[in-house]
Design a protein around this motif. Structure first.
Motif, short mmCIF file in Angstrom:
data_model
loop_
_atom_site.label_atom_id
_atom_site.label_comp_id
_atom_site.label_asym_id
_atom_site.label_seq_id
_atom_site.Cartn_x
_atom_site.Cartn_y
_atom_site.Cartn_z
N UNK A 55 0.79 -1.29 0.07
CA UNK A 55 -0.12 0.12 0.06
C UNK A 55 0.86 1.24 0.03
N UNK A 56 0.87 1.83 -1.25
CA UNK A 56 1.77 2.96 -1.28
C UNK A 56 1.12 4.36 -1.04
N UNK A 57 -0.21 4.24 -0.53
CA UNK A 57 -1.05 5.42 -0.38
C UNK A 57 -0.17 6.52 0.48
N UNK A 62 2.63 14.54 -1.89
CA UNK A 62 1.62 15.59 -2.00
C UNK A 62 1.77 16.71 -1.05
N UNK A 63 1.72 16.35 0.21
CA UNK A 63 2.02 17.35 1.33
C UNK A 63 3.39 18.28 0.98
N UNK A 64 4.35 17.47 0.61
CA UNK A 64 5.67 18.01 0.60
C UNK A 64 5.67 19.04 -0.67
N UNK A 65 4.78 18.88 -1.98
CA UNK A 65 4.61 19.53 -2.92
C UNK A 65 3.61 20.61 -2.46
N UNK A 66 2.66 20.46 -1.78
CA UNK A 66 1.74 21.50 -1.49
C UNK A 66 2.55 22.47 -0.58
N UNK A 67 3.43 22.14 0.28
CA UNK A 67 4.16 23.15 1.20
C UNK A 67 5.20 23.94 0.14
#
Length: 52
Positions: A23-25, A32-37
């Motif tokens: 499970x890679x979720x 995704x969080x790092x890119x959003x930051x």
């Protein structure tokens, strides 16, 4: 070699199946969080200071 392979199963195939079924979720959510930051991938790359 064939004896070890059949005695222990198929270690390479087992490793590949573990990777494919893992499970890679959580990892995707972290990226995704790092890119959003960073403001998204395009902005993050544009703000990097490249040596040179």
């Amino acid at each position: 070699m064939p004896y070890e392979r059949y005695y222990a199963g198929d270690p390479v195939g087992a490793h590949a199946r573990n990777y494919l079924n893992y499970d890679k979720s959580d990892a995707f959510r972290l990226v995704d969080r790092a890119l959003a930051l960073a403001g998204g991938p395009v902005q993050a790359v544009a703000e990097m200071s490249w040596p040179g």
